[in-house]
Design an enzyme around this catalytic site. Structure first.
Site, PDB file in Angstrom:
ATOM      1  N   ARG A 199       0.832  -1.203   0.000  1.00  0.00           N
ATOM      2  CA  ARG A 199       0.000   0.000   0.000  1.00  0.00           C
ATOM      3  C   ARG A 199       0.863   1.248   0.000  1.00  0.00           C
ATOM      4  NH1 ARG A 199      -5.437   1.777   1.380  1.00  0.00           N
ATOM      5  NH2 ARG A 199      -6.058  -0.390   1.419  1.00  0.00           N
ATOM      6  N   HIS A 251      -7.587  10.640  -4.424  1.00  0.00           N
ATOM      7  CA  HIS A 251      -8.446  10.099  -3.378  1.00  0.00           C
ATOM      8  C   HIS A 251      -9.426  11.160  -2.861  1.00  0.00           C
ATOM      9  CE1 HIS A 251      -8.158   7.471   0.506  1.00  0.00           C
ATOM     10  NE2 HIS A 251      -9.215   7.197  -0.199  1.00  0.00           N
TER      11      HIS A 251
END
Lengths: 432, 245
Positions: free
Chosen positions: B127, B189
């Site tokens: 990640r 995001h």
């Protein structure tokens, strides 16, 4: 019983504290040193407590609930050790215990109530072997750190696997309720519940903003019927709440406004009930809650010549929303500040800001995010100023608000910076 | 007339303020004198019978992706028809990962995607959480934050949204996101449109044009876009990069 190794470790760590303070170092340093010398120092120090250690956990409300539980136990005549809010990781907890320990290596208290960070809870549970634990809630929190609520849920599951004895859980939080159902078969745990009535929830504009457990929902693994709740919030209005404590009813005064504070009180009382058994008294519990002062920045009011300052601390959507939802009127002379540690303030777009009519200043390194969010809502902003000191001076120079109180929404780092700017030097001392 | 912005799975794909994107579109259209409303679609409901003017998908955890997968497959034929007609889509992160043929999970399980574009996704890459995610696209430089752990394989000839200047993106070459027809998927995001008005204006302009309306910027846009510029500058601090390519 005096244990030479524990005593020696405490002595060295206390020297490290003195050296570290002289150099202006961090408060976790003595704990770091102690754990290097004696890795199980937390267990050794906690082992000197006759009633052991209680853990307070959850995404939001840990510090307030720790204060409440501490106060409730003191109202029962116990000498309680507790960690400073913020010192909730292994080194910080070791530092706190060392600070309270005698040179003989004994913590002078009957019981410890510790606020524990979920990311370190499993390690701490192994070290400290708590005699009882509570989990308040699981909200969407710090996704730059935790990525997904489900990962936080797994952290809590790992903690639950390490603890025994009373485990006190929130019956109305999707994830926390699931933890209890998953652990229902364990006979080394005694699970009991706190919660709030439907009436109390219905009065909360956005409930308690808990995370949804999509895995449980998607699997069709429907939760069973709501368990019997030991301590329940029957009603809450402003900073007053009516609680059902077992078969008794009590009105309590909360340290600040909101259903979240009432539920924190219910949680604290339920763990006290579970830990004290026959020694628990509802009247002492009520007195304990009534006497709790706001924790440092959680509804704390700082007196100021040109209008008092109420500080509402926010670290995620749930805490910001709840603090706004339970304002009694449109707040005046509002300052909102966010720091670099907020990292990704995207969640501001999920918040309902309709309580705000005007914001006097937005501050902090992430001020522009807040200004943009408010800009889209058409809420006027007086000043966008990354420097919290300048923003404070600006807000404090505006006319005294008619209510007499200014409202500051601050995250942890900006709260610290604001307090320093206002001349509060003893930042570790707790509420003013 | 009023334009409709449809937020798909608004309950499940909104872990990071993602519904801000629909709100930003509605607000900017409103400033341009175009009425718009945001309607939501949630698990198990029926899609509106008329095609919406814009569709958004936000970000959710893997548990949410699992929870919606079957229902997404059910409504996918309609979504594909809308996309083929040119309805603009914006999908962010977890929603972006469900635009293609499949989403392969870390445990080896596979979720079907909506099949709007030719791509497939594998979760399980390390990640990457970055507070300065910078992408150069044909529309201009886009700035945001990144928080994802997946590899996106775009089909042959499927154009990305842009090229990564800073960040991980699709993890195949320097590609970030997808931009095929009027379907945009991105790892920018959360409320990417608030921070990047040029992407918001691109989508709002497309929706208006398809409805025979004219979208034009106003003083309100200018006022808020100065704040967005400051936000992009904040995100770029310490990178040595500027808000323009």
């Amino acid at each position: 019983m005096s244990d030479p190794r524990t005593a020696l470790t405490v002595a060295v760590a206390k020297l490290a504290r003195i050296a570290s303070r002289l150099r202006g170092g961090g408060s976790a340093f003595p704990g770091f040193v102690a754990r290097r010398i004696t890795p199980d120092i937390n267990r050794r120090l906690a082992g000197s407590l006759p009633y052991g250690v209680l853990f307070v956990m959850g995404s939001n409300g840990k510090s307030t609930t720790t204060n409440m539980l501490t106060s409730v136990l003191r109202a029962h005549g116990l000498r309680v050790f507790t960690n400073n809010s913020g010192a909730n990781m292994p080194q910080g907890i070791a530092s706190s215990l060392i600070g309270a320990a005698s040179l003989g290596g004994r913590v002078d208290a009957d019981i410890a109530v510790l606020e524990v960070d979920e990311g370190y809870g499993a390690v701490l549970a192994r070290e400290l072997q708590p005699k009882g634990s509570l989990i308040l809630n699981l909200v969407v929190d710090q996704i730059y750190r935790f990525h997904e609520p489900d990962r936080v849920a797994d952290m809590f599951r790992a903690i639950i696997a390490e603890v025994g004895g009373p485990l006190v859980l929130n019956a109305d939080d999707a994830f926390v309720r699931g933890f209890g159902e998953e652990a229902a078969g364990r006979d080394d745990l005694s699970i009991s519940w706190f919660g709030a009535s439907e009436v109390a929830y219905a009065a909360a504009p956005h409930g308690l903003v808990a995370a949804r457990d999509f895995a449980a929902e998607g699997s069709g693994r429907a939760l069973g019927s709501r368990p019997e709740v030991g301590v329940e919030v029957l009603a809450q209005r402003g900073a007053e709440a009516t609680l059902r404590i077992g078969a008794d009813e009590a009105s309590v005064r909360l340290p600040s406004r909101g259903l979240h504070y009432a539920v924190d009180a219910a949680a604290a009382i339920e763990l006290a009930r579970a830990a004290l058994g026959d020694g628990f008294r509802a009247d002492a519990a009520k007195r304990g809650i009534d006497e709790v002062a706001p924790v440092y920045g959680r509804g704390e009011v700082i007196p100021h010549a040109n209008g008092d300052i109420e500080i509402l601390m926010n670290k995620n959507l749930a805490s910001l929303q709840l603090n706004m939802d339970f304002l009694e009127a449109a707040p005046e002379s509002v300052l909102i500040a966010y720091d670099e540690s907020s990292y990704d303030p995207s969640w501001l777009y999920s918040a309902d800001f309709s309580k705000l009519e005007r914001v006097e200043a937005v501050a902090g390194p992430k001020a522009s995010f807040m200004a943009l969010r408010l800009g889209y809502l058409g809420i006027p902003v007086g000043l966008v100023e990354p420097d919290i000191g300048k923003a404070l001076d600006h807000v404090l120079a505006t006319p005294r608000p008619t209510s007499g109180t200014r409202t500051f929404f601050l995250d942890h780092d900006q709260m610290m910076a604001a307090r320093r700017h206002l001349g509060y030097r003893d930042l570790e001392a707790g509420s003013a | 007339m009023s334009l409709t912005i449809l937020e798909l799975f608004a309950q499940h794909l909104n872990v990071n303020g993602d519904t801000g994107n629909g709100f930003v579109l509605r607000t900017r259209l409103g400033w341009a004198g175009i009425d718009a409303e945001v309607v939501t679609y949630d698990l198990g409901e029926e899609l509106p019978s008329d095609a919406p003017d814009l569709v958004t998908l936000g970000h959710g955890p893997v548990s949410a992706q699992r929870a919606i997968a079957t229902d997404l497959a059910r409504i996918a034929p309609t979504l594909r028809a809308w996309a083929a007609d040119g309805v603009p889509f914006l999908a962010v992160n977890g929603g972006y990962q469900m635009l293609g043929s499949e989403l392969r999970l870390e445990d080896g399980g596979v979720l079907p995607g909506a099949g709007l574009v030719d791509l497939r996704v594998e979760l399980g890459a390390k990640r990457h959480v970055g507070k300065s995610y910078v992408v150069d696209s044909p529309l201009g430089r886009l700035v945001g934050v990144e928080n994802q752990g997946a590899t996106v394989h775009l089909g042959a000839g499927v154009p990305p949204l842009g090229t990564i200047v800073l960040g991980s993106g699709n993890r195949i070459g320097r590609a970030e996101g997808v931009h095929q027809g009027n379907v945009i998927g991105t790892y920018l995001h959360g409320p990417v449109l608030a921070v990047n008005p040029l992407l918001a204006d691109h989508l709002a302009g497309l929706a208006a044009e398809r409805a025979g309306l004219h979208y034009s910027r106003t003083a309100e846009h200018e006022r808020v876009d100065l704040l967005a510029l400051e936000t992009r500058r904040t995100l770029l601090q310490g990178t040595g990069l500027g808000p323009d390519a």
